[in-house]
Design a protein around this motif. Structure first.
Motif, PDB file in Angstrom:
ATOM      1  N   ALA A  89       0.832  -1.213   0.000  1.00  0.00           N
ATOM      2  CA  ALA A  89       0.000   0.000   0.000  1.00  0.00           C
ATOM      3  C   ALA A  89       0.865   1.262   0.000  1.00  0.00           C
ATOM      4  CB  ALA A  89      -0.935  -0.009   1.208  1.00  0.00           C
ATOM      5  N   TYR A  90       1.895   1.275   0.818  1.00  0.00           N
ATOM      6  CA  TYR A  90       2.787   2.445   0.862  1.00  0.00           C
ATOM      7  C   TYR A  90       3.584   2.582  -0.425  1.00  0.00           C
ATOM      8  CZ  TYR A  90       2.242   4.620   5.402  1.00  0.00           C
ATOM      9  OH  TYR A  90       1.772   5.353   6.468  1.00  0.00           O
ATOM     10  N   ARG A  91       3.994   1.490  -0.966  1.00  0.00           N
ATOM     11  CA  ARG A  91       4.774   1.546  -2.205  1.00  0.00           C
ATOM     12  C   ARG A  91       3.934   2.131  -3.332  1.00  0.00           C
ATOM     13  NH1 ARG A  91       9.062  -2.950  -4.271  1.00  0.00           N
ATOM     14  NH2 ARG A  91       9.692  -1.868  -6.158  1.00  0.00           N
ATOM     15  N   LYS A  92       2.681   1.732  -3.405  1.00  0.00           N
ATOM     16  CA  LYS A  92       1.784   2.289  -4.428  1.00  0.00           C
ATOM     17  C   LYS A  92       1.491   3.759  -4.156  1.00  0.00           C
ATOM     18  CE  LYS A  92      -0.526  -1.929  -5.847  1.00  0.00           C
ATOM     19  NZ  LYS A  92      -1.756  -2.730  -5.788  1.00  0.00           N
ATOM     20  N   LYS A  93       1.259   4.080  -2.900  1.00  0.00           N
ATOM     21  CA  LYS A  93       0.903   5.454  -2.524  1.00  0.00           C
ATOM     22  C   LYS A  93       2.020   6.450  -2.858  1.00  0.00           C
ATOM     23  CE  LYS A  93      -0.478   8.258   1.427  1.00  0.00           C
ATOM     24  NZ  LYS A  93      -0.877   8.262   2.833  1.00  0.00           N
ATOM     25  N   TYR A  94       3.251   6.112  -2.511  1.00  0.00           N
ATOM     26  CA  TYR A  94       4.365   7.048  -2.672  1.00  0.00           C
ATOM     27  C   TYR A  94       5.107   6.917  -3.990  1.00  0.00           C
ATOM     28  CZ  TYR A  94       3.405   8.492   2.011  1.00  0.00           C
ATOM     29  OH  TYR A  94       2.784   8.986   3.129  1.00  0.00           O
ATOM     30  N   ASN A  95       5.017   5.773  -4.640  1.00  0.00           N
ATOM     31  CA  ASN A  95       5.591   5.568  -5.969  1.00  0.00           C
ATOM     32  C   ASN A  95       6.967   6.216  -6.126  1.00  0.00           C
ATOM     33  OD1 ASN A  95       5.789   4.741  -8.612  1.00  0.00           O
ATOM     34  ND2 ASN A  95       4.552   6.401  -9.409  1.00  0.00           N
ATOM     35  N   ILE A  96       7.877   5.902  -5.217  1.00  0.00           N
ATOM     36  CA  ILE A  96       9.201   6.535  -5.288  1.00  0.00           C
ATOM     37  C   ILE A  96      10.013   6.035  -6.488  1.00  0.00           C
ATOM     38  CG2 ILE A  96       9.304   7.086  -2.845  1.00  0.00           C
ATOM     39  CD1 ILE A  96      11.202   4.783  -2.444  1.00  0.00           C
ATOM     40  N   GLU A  97       9.570   4.951  -7.095  1.00  0.00           N
ATOM     41  CA  GLU A  97      10.252   4.476  -8.304  1.00  0.00           C
ATOM     42  C   GLU A  97      10.242   5.552  -9.391  1.00  0.00           C
ATOM     43  OE1 GLU A  97       8.485   0.601  -6.611  1.00  0.00           O
ATOM     44  OE2 GLU A  97       7.945   2.713  -6.641  1.00  0.00           O
ATOM     45  N   GLU A  98       9.123   6.242  -9.526  1.00  0.00           N
ATOM     46  CA  GLU A  98       9.010   7.295 -10.545  1.00  0.00           C
ATOM     47  C   GLU A  98      10.008   8.418 -10.270  1.00  0.00           C
ATOM     48  OE1 GLU A  98       5.649  10.475 -11.899  1.00  0.00           O
ATOM     49  OE2 GLU A  98       4.970   8.411 -11.539  1.00  0.00           O
ATOM     50  N   PHE A  99      10.114   8.811  -9.019  1.00  0.00           N
ATOM     51  CA  PHE A  99      11.067   9.844  -8.600  1.00  0.00           C
ATOM     52  C   PHE A  99      12.505   9.404  -8.894  1.00  0.00           C
ATOM     53  CE2 PHE A  99      13.898  11.095  -5.051  1.00  0.00           C
ATOM     54  CZ  PHE A  99      13.943  12.466  -5.252  1.00  0.00           C
ATOM     55  N   LEU A 100      12.840   8.173  -8.523  1.00  0.00           N
ATOM     56  CA  LEU A 100      14.199   7.667  -8.730  1.00  0.00           C
ATOM     57  C   LEU A 100      14.510   7.486 -10.213  1.00  0.00           C
ATOM     58  CD1 LEU A 100      14.294   5.122  -5.794  1.00  0.00           C
ATOM     59  CD2 LEU A 100      15.480   7.320  -5.906  1.00  0.00           C
ATOM     60  N   GLU A 101      13.536   7.051 -10.972  1.00  0.00           N
ATOM     61  CA  GLU A 101      13.729   6.883 -12.418  1.00  0.00           C
ATOM     62  C   GLU A 101      14.017   8.238 -13.078  1.00  0.00           C
ATOM     63  OE1 GLU A 101      14.636   4.501 -15.299  1.00  0.00           O
ATOM     64  OE2 GLU A 101      13.763   3.606 -13.522  1.00  0.00           O
ATOM     65  N   ALA A 102      13.334   9.288 -12.637  1.00  0.00           N
ATOM     66  CA  ALA A 102      13.568  10.635 -13.170  1.00  0.00           C
ATOM     67  C   ALA A 102      14.996  11.080 -12.875  1.00  0.00           C
ATOM     68  CB  ALA A 102      12.564  11.619 -12.579  1.00  0.00           C
ATOM     69  N   ILE A 103      15.473  10.824 -11.667  1.00  0.00           N
ATOM     70  CA  ILE A 103      16.857  11.168 -11.311  1.00  0.00           C
ATOM     71  C   ILE A 103      17.824  10.376 -12.178  1.00  0.00           C
ATOM     72  CG2 ILE A 103      18.614  10.991  -9.504  1.00  0.00           C
ATOM     73  CD1 ILE A 103      16.358  11.568  -7.490  1.00  0.00           C
ATOM     74  N   LYS A 104      17.567   9.093 -12.313  1.00  0.00           N
ATOM     75  CA  LYS A 104      18.438   8.206 -13.099  1.00  0.00           C
ATOM     76  C   LYS A 104      18.558   8.676 -14.538  1.00  0.00           C
ATOM     77  CE  LYS A 104      18.802   3.330 -14.309  1.00  0.00           C
ATOM     78  NZ  LYS A 104      18.184   2.020 -14.144  1.00  0.00           N
ATOM     79  N   GLU A 105      17.443   9.131 -15.093  1.00  0.00           N
ATOM     80  CA  GLU A 105      17.425   9.559 -16.497  1.00  0.00           C
ATOM     81  C   GLU A 105      17.765  11.040 -16.674  1.00  0.00           C
ATOM     82  OE1 GLU A 105      13.565   8.464 -17.912  1.00  0.00           O
ATOM     83  OE2 GLU A 105      13.970   6.306 -17.677  1.00  0.00           O
ATOM     84  N   GLY A 106      17.959  11.744 -15.555  1.00  0.00           N
ATOM     85  CA  GLY A 106      18.305  13.162 -15.651  1.00  0.00           C
ATOM     86  C   GLY A 106      17.130  14.040 -16.020  1.00  0.00           C
ATOM     87  N   ARG A 107      15.904  13.538 -15.833  1.00  0.00           N
ATOM     88  CA  ARG A 107      14.706  14.312 -16.132  1.00  0.00           C
ATOM     89  C   ARG A 107      14.375  15.243 -14.979  1.00  0.00           C
ATOM     90  NH1 ARG A 107      10.231  11.025 -16.068  1.00  0.00           N
ATOM     91  NH2 ARG A 107      11.341   9.139 -15.581  1.00  0.00           N
ATOM     92  N   GLU A 108      13.630  16.278 -15.291  1.00  0.00           N
ATOM     93  CA  GLU A 108      13.148  17.203 -14.258  1.00  0.00           C
ATOM     94  C   GLU A 108      12.139  16.466 -13.391  1.00  0.00           C
ATOM     95  OE1 GLU A 108      10.666  21.323 -14.160  1.00  0.00           O
ATOM     96  OE2 GLU A 108      12.256  21.132 -15.658  1.00  0.00           O
ATOM     97  N   ILE A 109      12.216  16.702 -12.100  1.00  0.00           N
ATOM     98  CA  ILE A 109      11.316  16.031 -11.152  1.00  0.00           C
ATOM     99  C   ILE A 109      10.083  16.890 -10.962  1.00  0.00           C
ATOM    100  CG2 ILE A 109      11.091  15.152  -8.812  1.00  0.00           C
ATOM    101  CD1 ILE A 109      14.197  14.789  -8.931  1.00  0.00           C
ATOM    102  N   LYS A 110       8.914  16.272 -11.212  1.00  0.00           N
ATOM    103  CA  LYS A 110       7.636  16.981 -11.062  1.00  0.00           C
ATOM    104  C   LYS A 110       7.157  16.854  -9.634  1.00  0.00           C
ATOM    105  CE  LYS A 110       6.587  15.890 -15.808  1.00  0.00           C
ATOM    106  NZ  LYS A 110       5.851  15.013 -16.676  1.00  0.00           N
ATOM    107  N   GLU A 111       6.644  17.939  -9.104  1.00  0.00           N
ATOM    108  CA  GLU A 111       6.118  17.946  -7.713  1.00  0.00           C
ATOM    109  C   GLU A 111       4.759  17.318  -7.680  1.00  0.00           C
ATOM    110  OE1 GLU A 111       7.436  19.928  -4.897  1.00  0.00           O
ATOM    111  OE2 GLU A 111       9.278  20.296  -5.934  1.00  0.00           O
TER     112      GLU A 111
END
Length: 111
Positions: A89-111
């Motif tokens: 439930a927490y993993r789905k709620k916070y979806n930190i994978e998306e945040f980490l993937e953006a960092i990994k790819e050098g993309r801008e992080i959306k709030e």
């Protein structure tokens, strides 16, 4: 480093952690080189995974610099590796994978 990461993943999977993902963030400007995320089966399983990692990794020289714990989510700081263990439930709620993937790819992080 890769050996340490694979060892941690193996230990998590031995104790039934699910969907273990590894994010290589070396040279990406993040405060650690690697983030490992794992899903636990519930609150008690989250704590049991932490205990198992301590039992297995400390004798191998891993130093647990900081541990933040709640019932649903544990974060373990090993210095250059950060481990997140959380309920589904927490993993789905916070979806930190998306945040980490953006960092990994050098993309801008959306709030």
């Amino acid at each position: 480093m890769q050996e340490r990461i694979e060892r941690i993943k193996k230990f998590l999977e031995e104790k039934k952690a699910e969907d273990v993902q590894i994010f290589d963030l070396k040279d990406k400007g993040y405060f650690v080189d690697t983030v490992i995320i794992a899903t636990s089966l519930g609150d008690k399983h989250t704590a049991a995974l932490l205990d198992y990692l301590k039992e297995k990794l400390k004798p191998l020289g891993e130093e647990f610099l900081k541990i933040d714990e709640s019932d649903e989510w544990i974060v373990i700081d090993l210095g250059d590796i950060l481990i997140h263990i959380m309920t589904e439930a927490y993993r789905k709620k916070y979806n930190i994978e998306e945040f980490l993937e953006a960092i990994k790819e050098g993309r801008e992080i959306k709030e």
